[in-house]
Design a protein around this motif. Structure first.
Motif, PDB file in Angstrom:
ATOM      1  N   GLU A 149       0.829  -1.204   0.000  1.00 39.59           N
ATOM      2  CA  GLU A 149       0.000   0.000   0.000  1.00 39.59           C
ATOM      3  C   GLU A 149       0.865   1.256   0.000  1.00 39.59           C
ATOM      4  O   GLU A 149       0.576   2.226  -0.716  1.00 39.59           O
ATOM      5  CB  GLU A 149      -0.920  -0.008   1.221  1.00 39.59           C
ATOM      6  CG  GLU A 149      -1.909   1.137   1.225  1.00 39.59           C
ATOM      7  CD  GLU A 149      -2.870   1.072   2.394  1.00 39.59           C
ATOM      8  OE1 GLU A 149      -3.301   2.147   2.845  1.00 39.59           O
ATOM      9  OE2 GLU A 149      -3.191  -0.040   2.851  1.00 39.59           O
ATOM     10  N   ALA A 150       1.949   1.249   0.791  1.00 39.44           N
ATOM     11  CA  ALA A 150       2.847   2.411   0.825  1.00 39.44           C
ATOM     12  C   ALA A 150       3.506   2.633  -0.534  1.00 39.44           C
ATOM     13  O   ALA A 150       3.651   3.769  -0.981  1.00 39.44           O
ATOM     14  CB  ALA A 150       3.910   2.217   1.905  1.00 39.44           C
TER      15      ALA A 150
ATOM     16  N   GLN B 128       2.258   1.861  -3.400  1.00 36.77           N
ATOM     17  CA  GLN B 128       1.238   2.367  -4.320  1.00 36.77           C
ATOM     18  C   GLN B 128       1.029   3.869  -4.145  1.00 36.77           C
ATOM     19  O   GLN B 128       0.694   4.561  -5.098  1.00 36.77           O
ATOM     20  CB  GLN B 128      -0.078   1.620  -4.105  1.00 36.77           C
ATOM     21  CG  GLN B 128      -0.025   0.169  -4.542  1.00 36.77           C
ATOM     22  CD  GLN B 128      -1.279  -0.606  -4.165  1.00 36.77           C
ATOM     23  OE1 GLN B 128      -2.302  -0.015  -3.852  1.00 36.77           O
ATOM     24  NE2 GLN B 128      -1.194  -1.922  -4.192  1.00 36.77           N
ATOM     25  N   GLN B 129       1.229   4.369  -2.927  1.00 37.09           N
ATOM     26  CA  GLN B 129       1.038   5.789  -2.646  1.00 37.09           C
ATOM     27  C   GLN B 129       2.265   6.622  -3.016  1.00 37.09           C
ATOM     28  O   GLN B 129       2.174   7.844  -3.118  1.00 37.09           O
ATOM     29  CB  GLN B 129       0.715   5.992  -1.170  1.00 37.09           C
ATOM     30  CG  GLN B 129      -0.589   5.362  -0.753  1.00 37.09           C
ATOM     31  CD  GLN B 129      -0.787   5.375   0.749  1.00 37.09           C
ATOM     32  OE1 GLN B 129       0.077   5.778   1.510  1.00 37.09           O
ATOM     33  NE2 GLN B 129      -1.949   4.919   1.185  1.00 37.09           N
TER      34      GLN B 129
ATOM     35  N   SER C 252       1.958   8.938  -6.269  1.00 37.20           N
ATOM     36  CA  SER C 252       1.115  10.129  -6.098  1.00 37.20           C
ATOM     37  C   SER C 252       1.769  11.116  -5.137  1.00 37.20           C
ATOM     38  O   SER C 252       1.631  12.331  -5.308  1.00 37.20           O
ATOM     39  CB  SER C 252      -0.287   9.739  -5.630  1.00 37.20           C
ATOM     40  OG  SER C 252      -0.237   9.079  -4.384  1.00 37.20           O
ATOM     41  N   TYR C 253       2.503  10.619  -4.148  1.00 39.40           N
ATOM     42  CA  TYR C 253       3.216  11.515  -3.230  1.00 39.40           C
ATOM     43  C   TYR C 253       4.250  12.355  -3.991  1.00 39.40           C
ATOM     44  O   TYR C 253       4.329  13.570  -3.811  1.00 39.40           O
ATOM     45  CB  TYR C 253       3.889  10.710  -2.113  1.00 39.40           C
ATOM     46  CG  TYR C 253       4.873  11.520  -1.302  1.00 39.40           C
ATOM     47  CD1 TYR C 253       4.429  12.503  -0.428  1.00 39.40           C
ATOM     48  CD2 TYR C 253       6.237  11.326  -1.441  1.00 39.40           C
ATOM     49  CE1 TYR C 253       5.333  13.270   0.310  1.00 39.40           C
ATOM     50  CE2 TYR C 253       7.139  12.073  -0.720  1.00 39.40           C
ATOM     51  CZ  TYR C 253       6.683  13.038   0.155  1.00 39.40           C
ATOM     52  OH  TYR C 253       7.578  13.799   0.867  1.00 39.40           O
TER      53      TYR C 253
END
Length: 198
Positions: A79-80, A82-83, A86-87
């Motif tokens: 999950e991290a 995947q983010q 976008s970060y």
């Protein structure tokens, strides 16, 4: 120098800077070398350098990555992970910094001491007798560099959540360790400080 933090890539220098003159955030943390690494690995899902393909920590996103015999394997992104893309885009858009820049450091790793009293077989100290000679002086992390790093983070609004003190050497051998801890605690009051020690 700033080496790669993984097992196989540790011999690879990501950034080598004139530490007494550098502004850490724009010139190192978000300098062209580390931005390029983030864009390559996070946005393009490719190995940054050839060492990545041999690293135990590399997540084989590169379609040409040969994962035979490597463990652990991560066939899907966490999950991290995947983010992360976008970060990077958010920092670029919101802060106006070049793509690949970051404004938060989860873990800043400093090595207070390169010398060690042990020669553990799983550490570079154990199987590389030329480590100290190859790395050269200074053997102890300079206090002035810690000050420059923390002040640059404050100046540019970069948050630091954790400072890890340790690495290839024994941190308590550094005569500067109490001062390094003091600087980190005063400059970054909410930071978690931790150390690896034998």
């Amino acid at each position: 120098r700033v080496p790669c933090g993984c097992d196989h890539g540790e011999v690879h220098t990501l950034v080598d800077a004139e530490w007494d003159a550098v502004d850490f955030v724009p010139e190192v943390l978000n300098g062209p070398d580390l931005r390029n690494m983030r864009v390559r690995t996070v946005l393009e899902n490719q190995a940054f350098i050839d060492h990545c393909r041999l690293c135990a920590f590399f997540k084989p996103l590169d379609p040409h990555f040969d994962a035979t015999g490597r463990n652990p394997h991560f066939p899907t992104l966490t999950e991290a992970d995947q983010q992360a893309a976008s970060y990077l885009r958010d920092v670029h858009e919101q802060r106006g910094w070049p793509l690949g820049s970051i404004d938060s450091i989860a873990s800043l790793h400093l090595e207070p001491s390169l010398p060690c009293t042990l020669r553990c077989p799983g550490c570079l100290q154990g199987y590389d007798p030329d480590l100290l000679r190859r790395e050269g002086l200074p053997y102890y992390f300079p206090v002035s560099v810690v000050e420059r790093i923390t002040q640059s983070c404050l100046k540019h609004g970069v948050t630091v959540r954790r400072v890890g003190l340790g690495g290839r050497g024994e941190p308590t051998l550094s005569p500067h360790l109490p001062e390094i801890i003091r600087i980190c605690r005063e400059s970054l009051p909410g930071v978690l400080l931790e150390s690896d020690s034998n």
